[in-house]
Design an enzyme around this catalytic site. Structure first.
Site, PDB file in Angstrom:
ATOM      1  N   HIS A 187       3.036   3.332   6.443  1.00 30.04           N
ATOM      2  CA  HIS A 187       2.374   2.719   7.599  1.00 30.04           C
ATOM      3  C   HIS A 187       3.394   1.935   8.391  1.00 30.04           C
ATOM      4  CE1 HIS A 187       1.931   0.270   3.992  1.00 30.04           C
ATOM      5  NE2 HIS A 187       2.052  -0.806   4.768  1.00 30.04           N
ATOM      6  N   VAL A 190       0.855  -1.196   0.000  1.00 29.88           N
ATOM      7  CA  VAL A 190       0.000   0.000   0.000  1.00 29.88           C
ATOM      8  C   VAL A 190       0.894   1.249   0.000  1.00 29.88           C
ATOM      9  CG1 VAL A 190      -1.801   1.265   1.234  1.00 29.88           C
ATOM     10  CG2 VAL A 190      -1.792  -1.241   1.270  1.00 29.88           C
TER      11      VAL A 190
HETATM   12  P1  AMP Z   1       2.515  -3.473   3.395  1.00 26.75           P
HETATM   13  O1  AMP Z   1       2.722  -4.805   2.743  1.00 26.75           O
HETATM   14  O2  AMP Z   1       3.627  -3.075   4.326  1.00 26.75           O
HETATM   15  O3  AMP Z   1       2.169  -2.392   2.391  1.00 26.75           O
HETATM   16  O4  AMP Z   1       1.274  -3.661   4.346  1.00 26.75           O
HETATM   17  C1  AMP Z   1      -0.031  -3.405   3.946  1.00 26.75           C
HETATM   18  C2  AMP Z   1      -0.908  -4.036   4.979  1.00 26.75           C
HETATM   19  O5  AMP Z   1      -2.208  -3.513   4.842  1.00 26.75           O
HETATM   20  C3  AMP Z   1      -0.998  -5.555   4.866  1.00 26.75           C
HETATM   21  O6  AMP Z   1      -0.532  -6.160   6.063  1.00 26.75           O
HETATM   22  C4  AMP Z   1      -2.490  -5.803   4.639  1.00 26.75           C
HETATM   23  O7  AMP Z   1      -2.956  -6.956   5.294  1.00 26.75           O
HETATM   24  C5  AMP Z   1      -3.104  -4.528   5.191  1.00 26.75           C
HETATM   25  N1  AMP Z   1      -4.393  -4.162   4.610  1.00 26.75           N
HETATM   26  C6  AMP Z   1      -4.737  -4.141   3.314  1.00 26.75           C
HETATM   27  N2  AMP Z   1      -6.009  -3.720   3.165  1.00 26.75           N
HETATM   28  C7  AMP Z   1      -6.473  -3.461   4.418  1.00 26.75           C
HETATM   29  C8  AMP Z   1      -7.710  -2.986   4.946  1.00 26.75           C
HETATM   30  N3  AMP Z   1      -8.752  -2.700   4.128  1.00 26.75           N
HETATM   31  N4  AMP Z   1      -7.836  -2.850   6.274  1.00 26.75           N
HETATM   32  C9  AMP Z   1      -6.812  -3.148   7.089  1.00 26.75           C
HETATM   33  N5  AMP Z   1      -5.608  -3.579   6.659  1.00 26.75           N
HETATM   34  C10 AMP Z   1      -5.436  -3.741   5.343  1.00 26.75           C
END
Ligand code: AMP
Length: 122
Positions: free
Chosen positions: A101, A97
């Site tokens: 974060h 994403v």
């Molecule tokens: P990253 O791989 O560091 O970009 O982490 C993105 C995180 O966002 C992953 O651990 C996903 O499981 C989490 N994620 C994706 N969509 C959602 C959502 N709608 N609500 C909560 N977490 C999410």
């Protein structure tokens, strides 16, 4: 206007999430695909794409992300046993994403490399 990120939509309550904390600068919500008993995402309101895009002006904000994670860990009672904070960065870092974060993982002993994928380890 630039397209909103998924996390901006969560911050703005446009799509549902399990929000645990929110103020003007930061929102904390449960990861939808938890990799540990506790798996929260600490997300700034400012939609910076990745750590690579930070500037010196963001120093306070990054500090706030870490301090918010620390406070969440304390409030959840997992701080004394320890936890892990992770920023994934870009393709090799496994970032999915494009909105900074901080992952807060804990509540149980953690193995190392929980985020490794075959593609990323090439
Ligand atoms: P990253 O791989 O560091 O970009 O982490 C993105 C995180 O966002 C992953 O651990 C996903 O499981 C989490 N994620 C994706 N969509 C959602 C959502 N709608 N609500 C909560 N977490 C999410």
């Amino acid at each position: 206007m630039a397209e909103q990120t998924l996390f901006t939509k969560i911050i703005n309550h446009e799509i549902p999430a399990d929000i645990r904390y929110q103020d003007d600068d930061v929102t904390v919500f449960a990861d939808i695909n938890p990799r540990a008993k506790v798996h929260l995402l600490v997300v700034p309101t400012k939609a910076i794409a990745s750590i690579n895009d930070l500037t010196d002006d963001d120093a306070l904000l990054v500090g706030k992300l870490v301090l918010t994670a620390k406070k969440m860990a304390e409030d959840l009672g997992i701080a004394a046993d320890g936890y892990r904070l992770i920023f994934n960065v870009g393709r090799h870092g496994g970032q999915a994403v494009p909105h900074i974060h901080l992952h807060l993982l804990g509540g149980e002993p953690l193995g190392f490399g929980g985020f490794a994928t075959k593609a990323a380890s090439k």
